[in-house]
Design a protein around this motif. Structure first.
Motif, PDB file in Angstrom:
ATOM      1  N   ILE A  94      -6.204  11.525  -8.650  1.00 44.40           N
ATOM      2  CA  ILE A  94      -5.520  11.817  -7.391  1.00 44.40           C
ATOM      3  C   ILE A  94      -5.290  10.491  -6.672  1.00 44.40           C
ATOM      4  CG2 ILE A  94      -5.657  13.025  -5.184  1.00 44.40           C
ATOM      5  CD1 ILE A  94      -7.695  14.931  -6.580  1.00 44.40           C
ATOM      6  N   SER A  95      -4.040  10.157  -6.384  1.00 43.45           N
ATOM      7  CA  SER A  95      -3.708   8.847  -5.817  1.00 43.45           C
ATOM      8  C   SER A  95      -2.980   8.969  -4.493  1.00 43.45           C
ATOM      9  CB  SER A  95      -2.830   8.045  -6.786  1.00 43.45           C
ATOM     10  OG  SER A  95      -3.564   7.620  -7.910  1.00 43.45           O
ATOM     11  N   ILE A  96      -3.398   8.172  -3.531  1.00 44.22           N
ATOM     12  CA  ILE A  96      -2.641   7.953  -2.303  1.00 44.22           C
ATOM     13  C   ILE A  96      -1.979   6.595  -2.451  1.00 44.22           C
ATOM     14  CG2 ILE A  96      -2.737   7.714   0.192  1.00 44.22           C
ATOM     15  CD1 ILE A  96      -5.256   9.468   0.142  1.00 44.22           C
ATOM     16  N   GLY A  97      -0.676   6.573  -2.527  1.00 44.28           N
ATOM     17  CA  GLY A  97       0.057   5.340  -2.755  1.00 44.28           C
ATOM     18  C   GLY A  97       0.692   5.333  -4.145  1.00 44.28           C
ATOM     19  N   SER A  98       1.345   4.238  -4.479  1.00 42.87           N
ATOM     20  CA  SER A  98       1.160   2.971  -3.788  1.00 42.87           C
ATOM     21  C   SER A  98       1.977   2.891  -2.501  1.00 42.87           C
ATOM     22  CB  SER A  98       1.547   1.813  -4.714  1.00 42.87           C
ATOM     23  OG  SER A  98       2.865   2.014  -5.221  1.00 42.87           O
ATOM     24  N   LEU A  99       1.428   2.127  -1.535  1.00 38.94           N
ATOM     25  CA  LEU A  99       2.030   2.004  -0.215  1.00 38.94           C
ATOM     26  C   LEU A  99       2.328   0.543   0.095  1.00 38.94           C
ATOM     27  CD1 LEU A  99      -0.429   4.351   1.728  1.00 38.94           C
ATOM     28  CD2 LEU A  99       1.785   4.978   0.734  1.00 38.94           C
ATOM     29  N   GLY A 100       3.433   0.303   0.806  1.00 39.17           N
ATOM     30  CA  GLY A 100       3.751  -1.032   1.286  1.00 39.17           C
ATOM     31  C   GLY A 100       4.503  -1.913   0.315  1.00 39.17           C
ATOM     32  N   ASP A 101       5.129  -1.340  -0.700  1.00 44.56           N
ATOM     33  CA  ASP A 101       5.885  -2.160  -1.636  1.00 44.56           C
ATOM     34  C   ASP A 101       7.183  -2.658  -0.996  1.00 44.56           C
ATOM     35  OD1 ASP A 101       6.537   0.582  -1.665  1.00 44.56           O
ATOM     36  OD2 ASP A 101       7.776   0.292  -3.443  1.00 44.56           O
ATOM     37  N   ASP A 102       7.632  -3.813  -1.436  1.00 42.00           N
ATOM     38  CA  ASP A 102       8.871  -4.424  -0.937  1.00 42.00           C
ATOM     39  C   ASP A 102       8.863  -4.579   0.591  1.00 42.00           C
ATOM     40  OD1 ASP A 102       9.947  -4.611  -3.514  1.00 42.00           O
ATOM     41  OD2 ASP A 102      10.684  -2.548  -3.423  1.00 42.00           O
ATOM     42  N   ASN A 103       7.706  -4.959   1.123  1.00 34.13           N
ATOM     43  CA  ASN A 103       7.556  -5.236   2.565  1.00 34.13           C
ATOM     44  C   ASN A 103       7.831  -4.011   3.440  1.00 34.13           C
ATOM     45  OD1 ASN A 103       7.121  -7.927   1.806  1.00 34.13           O
ATOM     46  ND2 ASN A 103       9.299  -8.389   1.944  1.00 34.13           N
ATOM     47  N   SER A 104       7.628  -2.824   2.904  1.00 32.28           N
ATOM     48  CA  SER A 104       7.953  -1.607   3.641  1.00 32.28           C
ATOM     49  C   SER A 104       6.810  -1.179   4.560  1.00 32.28           C
ATOM     50  CB  SER A 104       8.268  -0.482   2.658  1.00 32.28           C
ATOM     51  OG  SER A 104       7.128  -0.185   1.867  1.00 32.28           O
ATOM     52  N   LYS A 105       7.159  -0.354   5.548  1.00 33.57           N
ATOM     53  CA  LYS A 105       6.167   0.284   6.404  1.00 33.57           C
ATOM     54  C   LYS A 105       5.810   1.629   5.799  1.00 33.57           C
ATOM     55  CE  LYS A 105       7.640  -1.855  10.747  1.00 33.57           C
ATOM     56  NZ  LYS A 105       8.104  -1.607  12.142  1.00 33.57           N
ATOM     57  N   ALA A 106       4.521   1.961   5.826  1.00 37.84           N
ATOM     58  CA  ALA A 106       4.068   3.221   5.244  1.00 37.84           C
ATOM     59  C   ALA A 106       3.045   3.866   6.168  1.00 37.84           C
ATOM     60  CB  ALA A 106       3.467   2.985   3.865  1.00 37.84           C
ATOM     61  N   TYR A 107       3.170   5.179   6.345  1.00 39.88           N
ATOM     62  CA  TYR A 107       2.250   5.919   7.208  1.00 39.88           C
ATOM     63  C   TYR A 107       1.828   7.203   6.492  1.00 39.88           C
ATOM     64  CZ  TYR A 107       3.877   2.710  10.783  1.00 39.88           C
ATOM     65  OH  TYR A 107       4.197   1.574  11.487  1.00 39.88           O
ATOM     66  N   VAL A 108       0.534   7.303   6.242  1.00 37.15           N
ATOM     67  CA  VAL A 108      -0.055   8.485   5.624  1.00 37.15           C
ATOM     68  C   VAL A 108      -1.295   8.855   6.419  1.00 37.15           C
ATOM     69  CG1 VAL A 108      -1.233   9.369   3.571  1.00 37.15           C
ATOM     70  CG2 VAL A 108       0.814   7.963   3.308  1.00 37.15           C
ATOM     71  N   SER A 109      -1.492  10.144   6.706  1.00 31.78           N
ATOM     72  CA  SER A 109      -2.672  10.540   7.476  1.00 31.78           C
ATOM     73  C   SER A 109      -3.043  11.991   7.198  1.00 31.78           C
ATOM     74  CB  SER A 109      -2.424  10.350   8.974  1.00 31.78           C
ATOM     75  OG  SER A 109      -1.416  11.226   9.439  1.00 31.78           O
TER      76      SER A 109
END
Length: 222
Positions: free
Chosen positions: A113-128
């Motif tokens: 079970i994976s959260i992400g990947s987050l923030g690739d290519d300088n992006s903003k990511a919001y998970v909660s």
């Protein structure tokens, strides 16, 4: 029943997703079987108030990029009483996902079970608000994983945003290679530039996780 009785052959980067659920509200998905789709099996995108129940996904363990259930930009989703075996993440949770409840899940083979990947290519990511409460993982490469892109050694800004209020509890793992991972130096490319910023990971709880590890180190963080 979605998919094929034959395993994926020569999967490629443009292979189709078996089932995409897009921009839907008050969705109920139950009693579905997906077998041997070429890449992502079920993708849930930009939806709100989703119930997934009694879903069975079967793919060979060496099939690349075959996420079982992929969630992105979706709020208020409940996944229960499901059995997923695949060659990639059993469940992958990406940017914009909020209030994801997972229970009574069987996972394996796969990458856990994976959260992400987050923030690739300088992006903003919001998970909660991710709550996994009741799961069994067997013979998987990973157990419960959080992954964000690289954040070390100043070269150029990396990703940003937050990944917060995550709870993994009441989980059994049998012969899992990397049961618990928080990786803030993730890279899935041949070569990645190191970054100076990353998605912030905050308020992660692990409770009542038991079982066996296939490796000497059962917990990894970066």
């Amino acid at each position: 029943m979605v998919g094929s009785d034959s395993p994926p052959v020569h999967p490629c980067t443009k292979a189709p997703t078996a089932l995409t659920l897009y921009n839907l509200k008050n969705l109920n998905l139950k009693n579905l079987r997906v077998r041997n789709a070429q890449q992502i099996q079920i993708s849930i995108e930009k939806c709100n108030n989703v119930s997934v129940k009694n879903v069975e996904i079967t793919v060979l363990g060496d099939s690349p990029n075959t996420d079982g259930i992929h969630i992105t930009n979706t709020q208020n989703i409940r996944i229960s009483n499901s059995d997923i075996g695949t060659g990639d993440d059993c469940i992958s949770i990406e940017d914009g996902s909020q209030n994801v409840q997972i229970s009574d899940l069987t996972c394996g083979p796969g990458h856990g079970i994976s959260i992400g990947s987050l923030g690739d290519d300088n992006s903003k990511a919001y998970v909660s608000g991710i709550n996994v409460d009741g799961a069994k993982l067997s013979e998987t490469d990973n157990g419960v994983r959080i992954k964000t892109y690289q954040s070390r050694f100043f070269i150029r800004p990396g990703g940003s945003g937050t990944d917060k209020n995550i709870k993994f509890q009441n989980i059994r793992m049998d012969n899992v290679k990397n049961p618990i991972i928080i990786d803030q130096n993730y890279c899935d490319k041949d070569k990645s530039e190191q970054q100076e910023s990353a998605v912030r990971v905050n308020n992660v709880v692990y409770r009542n996780i038991s079982g066996t590890s296939a490796t000497d180190v059962a917990r990894y963080s970066a």
